[in-house]
Design a protein around this motif. Structure first.
Motif, PDB file in Angstrom:
ATOM      1  N   ALA A  73       0.807  -1.217   0.000  1.00 40.59           N
ATOM      2  CA  ALA A  73       0.000   0.000   0.000  1.00 40.59           C
ATOM      3  C   ALA A  73       0.845   1.275   0.000  1.00 40.59           C
ATOM      4  N   PRO A  74       1.688   1.459  -1.003  1.00 45.49           N
ATOM      5  CA  PRO A  74       2.489   2.693  -1.059  1.00 45.49           C
ATOM      6  C   PRO A  74       1.599   3.902  -1.305  1.00 45.49           C
ATOM      7  N   VAL A  75       1.969   5.002  -0.668  1.00 46.24           N
ATOM      8  CA  VAL A  75       1.183   6.231  -0.805  1.00 46.24           C
ATOM      9  C   VAL A  75       1.795   7.138  -1.858  1.00 46.24           C
ATOM     10  N   GLU A  76       3.115   7.187  -1.895  1.00 42.92           N
ATOM     11  CA  GLU A  76       3.812   8.059  -2.836  1.00 42.92           C
ATOM     12  C   GLU A  76       4.779   7.236  -3.686  1.00 42.92           C
ATOM     13  N   TRP A  77       5.240   7.866  -4.783  1.00 42.43           N
ATOM     14  CA  TRP A  77       6.164   7.159  -5.663  1.00 42.43           C
ATOM     15  C   TRP A  77       7.478   6.851  -4.964  1.00 42.43           C
ATOM     16  N   ASP A  78       7.865   7.677  -4.008  1.00 44.55           N
ATOM     17  CA  ASP A  78       9.085   7.385  -3.245  1.00 44.55           C
ATOM     18  C   ASP A  78       8.947   6.053  -2.510  1.00 44.55           C
ATOM     19  N   ASP A  79       7.739   5.785  -2.011  1.00 44.07           N
ATOM     20  CA  ASP A  79       7.496   4.511  -1.335  1.00 44.07           C
ATOM     21  C   ASP A  79       7.662   3.352  -2.315  1.00 44.07           C
ATOM     22  N   VAL A  80       7.126   3.526  -3.514  1.00 50.02           N
ATOM     23  CA  VAL A  80       7.240   2.483  -4.531  1.00 50.02           C
ATOM     24  C   VAL A  80       8.704   2.204  -4.839  1.00 50.02           C
ATOM     25  N   LEU A  81       9.480   3.271  -4.988  1.00 51.65           N
ATOM     26  CA  LEU A  81      10.895   3.110  -5.318  1.00 51.65           C
ATOM     27  C   LEU A  81      11.649   2.403  -4.202  1.00 51.65           C
ATOM     28  N   ARG A  82      11.317   2.727  -2.948  1.00 51.69           N
ATOM     29  CA  ARG A  82      11.981   2.062  -1.815  1.00 51.69           C
ATOM     30  C   ARG A  82      11.643   0.564  -1.792  1.00 51.69           C
ATOM     31  N   ILE A  83      10.380   0.261  -2.035  1.00 53.67           N
ATOM     32  CA  ILE A  83       9.959  -1.139  -2.026  1.00 53.67           C
ATOM     33  C   ILE A  83      10.641  -1.912  -3.145  1.00 53.67           C
ATOM     34  N   VAL A  84      10.674  -1.332  -4.327  1.00 57.91           N
ATOM     35  CA  VAL A  84      11.308  -1.995  -5.469  1.00 57.91           C
ATOM     36  C   VAL A  84      12.795  -2.206  -5.197  1.00 57.91           C
ATOM     37  N   ALA A  85      13.432  -1.207  -4.597  1.00 56.79           N
ATOM     38  CA  ALA A  85      14.859  -1.344  -4.278  1.00 56.79           C
ATOM     39  C   ALA A  85      15.089  -2.480  -3.287  1.00 56.79           C
ATOM     40  N   LEU A  86      14.194  -2.606  -2.296  1.00 56.59           N
ATOM     41  CA  LEU A  86      14.323  -3.690  -1.322  1.00 56.59           C
ATOM     42  C   LEU A  86      14.105  -5.044  -1.988  1.00 56.59           C
ATOM     43  N   LEU A  87      13.102  -5.138  -2.854  1.00 54.71           N
ATOM     44  CA  LEU A  87      12.822  -6.400  -3.541  1.00 54.71           C
ATOM     45  C   LEU A  87      14.004  -6.823  -4.405  1.00 54.71           C
ATOM     46  N   ARG A  88      14.609  -5.866  -5.082  1.00 57.81           N
ATOM     47  CA  ARG A  88      15.772  -6.185  -5.924  1.00 57.81           C
ATOM     48  C   ARG A  88      16.944  -6.645  -5.067  1.00 57.81           C
ATOM     49  N   ALA A  89      17.130  -5.975  -3.930  1.00 61.46           N
ATOM     50  CA  ALA A  89      18.258  -6.339  -3.066  1.00 61.46           C
ATOM     51  C   ALA A  89      18.065  -7.744  -2.485  1.00 61.46           C
ATOM     52  N   LEU A  90      16.818  -8.140  -2.214  1.00 58.89           N
ATOM     53  CA  LEU A  90      16.563  -9.478  -1.676  1.00 58.89           C
ATOM     54  C   LEU A  90      16.919 -10.570  -2.675  1.00 58.89           C
ATOM     55  N   GLU A  91      17.002 -10.205  -3.955  1.00 58.62           N
ATOM     56  CA  GLU A  91      17.379 -11.170  -4.989  1.00 58.62           C
ATOM     57  C   GLU A  91      18.896 -11.239  -5.187  1.00 58.62           C
ATOM     58  N   SER A  92      19.643 -10.393  -4.482  1.00 58.13           N
ATOM     59  CA  SER A  92      21.091 -10.349  -4.649  1.00 58.13           C
ATOM     60  C   SER A  92      21.742 -11.637  -4.147  1.00 58.13           C
ATOM     61  N   GLU A  93      22.840 -12.024  -4.774  1.00 55.11           N
ATOM     62  CA  GLU A  93      23.597 -13.185  -4.311  1.00 55.11           C
ATOM     63  C   GLU A  93      24.463 -12.850  -3.104  1.00 55.11           C
ATOM     64  N   SER A  94      24.607 -11.565  -2.818  1.00 53.20           N
ATOM     65  CA  SER A  94      25.428 -11.122  -1.685  1.00 53.20           C
ATOM     66  C   SER A  94      24.590 -11.075  -0.415  1.00 53.20           C
ATOM     67  N   GLY A  95      24.987 -11.897   0.575  1.00 52.03           N
ATOM     68  CA  GLY A  95      24.289 -11.875   1.844  1.00 52.03           C
ATOM     69  C   GLY A  95      24.395 -10.528   2.537  1.00 52.03           C
ATOM     70  N   ALA A  96      25.570  -9.902   2.428  1.00 48.03           N
ATOM     71  CA  ALA A  96      25.769  -8.598   3.056  1.00 48.03           C
ATOM     72  C   ALA A  96      24.816  -7.560   2.465  1.00 48.03           C
ATOM     73  N   ARG A  97      24.626  -7.628   1.146  1.00 50.11           N
ATOM     74  CA  ARG A  97      23.725  -6.672   0.519  1.00 50.11           C
ATOM     75  C   ARG A  97      22.279  -6.920   0.937  1.00 50.11           C
ATOM     76  N   ARG A  98      21.877  -8.183   1.018  1.00 51.64           N
ATOM     77  CA  ARG A  98      20.515  -8.502   1.439  1.00 51.64           C
ATOM     78  C   ARG A  98      20.270  -8.019   2.861  1.00 51.64           C
ATOM     79  N   GLN A  99      21.249  -8.267   3.725  1.00 50.44           N
ATOM     80  CA  GLN A  99      21.103  -7.849   5.120  1.00 50.44           C
ATOM     81  C   GLN A  99      21.020  -6.332   5.231  1.00 50.44           C
ATOM     82  N   GLN A 100      21.906  -5.639   4.530  1.00 55.50           N
ATOM     83  CA  GLN A 100      21.927  -4.185   4.587  1.00 55.50           C
ATOM     84  C   GLN A 100      20.621  -3.589   4.074  1.00 55.50           C
ATOM     85  N   ALA A 101      20.084  -4.178   3.013  1.00 51.55           N
ATOM     86  CA  ALA A 101      18.838  -3.665   2.442  1.00 51.55           C
ATOM     87  C   ALA A 101      17.691  -3.775   3.445  1.00 51.55           C
TER      88      ALA A 101
END
Length: 342
Positions: free
Chosen positions: A106-134
């Motif tokens: 339920a994003p309210v603004e486009w900034d919310d959408v961008l944050r969610i998309v960035a998190l989803l992409r990071a969760l697909e990373s092969e780097s555990g450190a990147r997933r954790q940081q995200a």
């Protein structure tokens, strides 16, 4: 039939018909006296063949080969088309799932959408450190894609990332418990273990109910985590599982500590001591008897004290010495409290 009428009847634009002509794919066999393209019945039939092949995903070049080359074998091409279509469908389904996760947050603004998309992409990373940081750096004020976090938590092997995911789900205040409950039903024991670990971080009535249900899980690790979490929340329902953990040596120190906590707030302290004493009397191996003796040290009240005093005369010198040391430590503690009260 002139090009305009062909276009109207076939649904193919005049521009595309001219393109087909230039490629030699569908060429009108005649011209009017005025120089206009004139299509015969065979030309129209070929046009419909081309359109049929295109619906299967064939390129214009492949469609021309299929119609013009007598030795053209469709088997390999159709197989390629099947594989290509499956890849495309998988990509579309992946995109759909991602969109549904963004929508569920339920994003309210486009900034919310961008944050969610960035998190989803990071969760697909092969780097555990990147997933954790995200996960750890996700803005607390931004919506959480809970479904995606649960899916990641149920499949995450990296303990650091898994801890970050459990922390994030705990912030969701119970959202995602339905999906975690589904994880508890998995046939894969690792998935159930990850699910119970995430549920223990959530302090809601629904989470507590799931923990109670997990006490019947066939896996000792799942049962143990559920029992420790329930006991820490003051639930006496966990006592039988905690007693089994002490006897079996499965996280027995933690189980004994939680049993001690429950004995302080529950009228069942003497029952706990009775079960421990019964297991002690029936156990024939020294390690089990020693664990039970040490567990009695955590239980408050006279019943546990009397059991320990009796054990100071046990035939096993290790048991007797351990019980004597516990009783001595308790006596010193009582003496120190009396002096402080005076």
């Amino acid at each position: 039939m002139l090009i305009g009428e062909v276009s109207r009847r076939s649904g193919v634009s005049t521009r595309m018909l001219r393109h087909y002509d230039s490629l030699g794919l569908v060429q009108p066999t005649g011209r009017t006296s005025g120089g206009y393209r004139e299509y015969s019945a065979d030309d129209i039939r070929r046009l419909f063949h081309v359109e049929s092949l295109r619906t299967l995903g064939l390129s214009l070049n492949d469609a021309k080969r299929a119609l013009d080359e007598a030795d053209f074998a469709p088997t390999d091409l159709v197989g390629d088309l099947i594989r290509h279509t499956r890849r495309r469908i998988a990509a579309e389904e992946e995109l759909l799932a991602k969109l549904e996760r963004v929508d569920a947050a339920a994003p309210v603004e486009w900034d919310d959408v961008l944050r969610i998309v960035a998190l989803l992409r990071a969760l697909e990373s092969e780097s555990g450190a990147r997933r954790q940081q995200a996960v750890l750096s996700h803005d607390e004020s931004a919506p959480l894609p809970v479904e995606a976090l649960v899916e990641a938590a149920l499949s995450e092997d990296d303990p650091n990332v898994a801890g970050a995911l459990r922390w994030s789900l705990a912030r969701a205040a119970g959202r995602g418990l339905a999906d975690l409950a589904a994880g508890l039903e998995s046939e894969e024991v690792d998935v159930r273990r990850r699910a119970i670990a995430a549920i223990t971080a959530v302090h809601t009535a629904e989470a507590t109910a799931l923990l109670r249900g997990a006490l019947d899980d066939p896996d000792a690790t799942v049962r143990g985590r559920a029992a420790l979490a329930l006991g820490s929340r003051g639930s006496a329902d966990s006592i039988p599982a905690l007693l089994d953990m002490v006897v079996a040596g499965h996280n027995d120190v933690e189980a004994a500590e939680v049993l001690g906590l429950l004995a302080e707030i529950s009228p069942r302290a003497d029952d706990v001591v009775g079960v421990l004493q019964g297991n002690l009397d029936n156990a024939d191996d020294a390690p089990t008897r020693l664990r039970i003796t040490q567990a009695l040290a955590e239980i408050p009240g006279p019943a546990a004290r009397e059991a320990l005093v009796r054990l100071t005369h046990d035939g096993d010198p290790t048991i007797a010495a351990t019980a004597a040391a516990i009783v001595s430590t308790q006596d010193r503690g009582r003496g120190s409290r009396r002096q402080s009260e005076c």
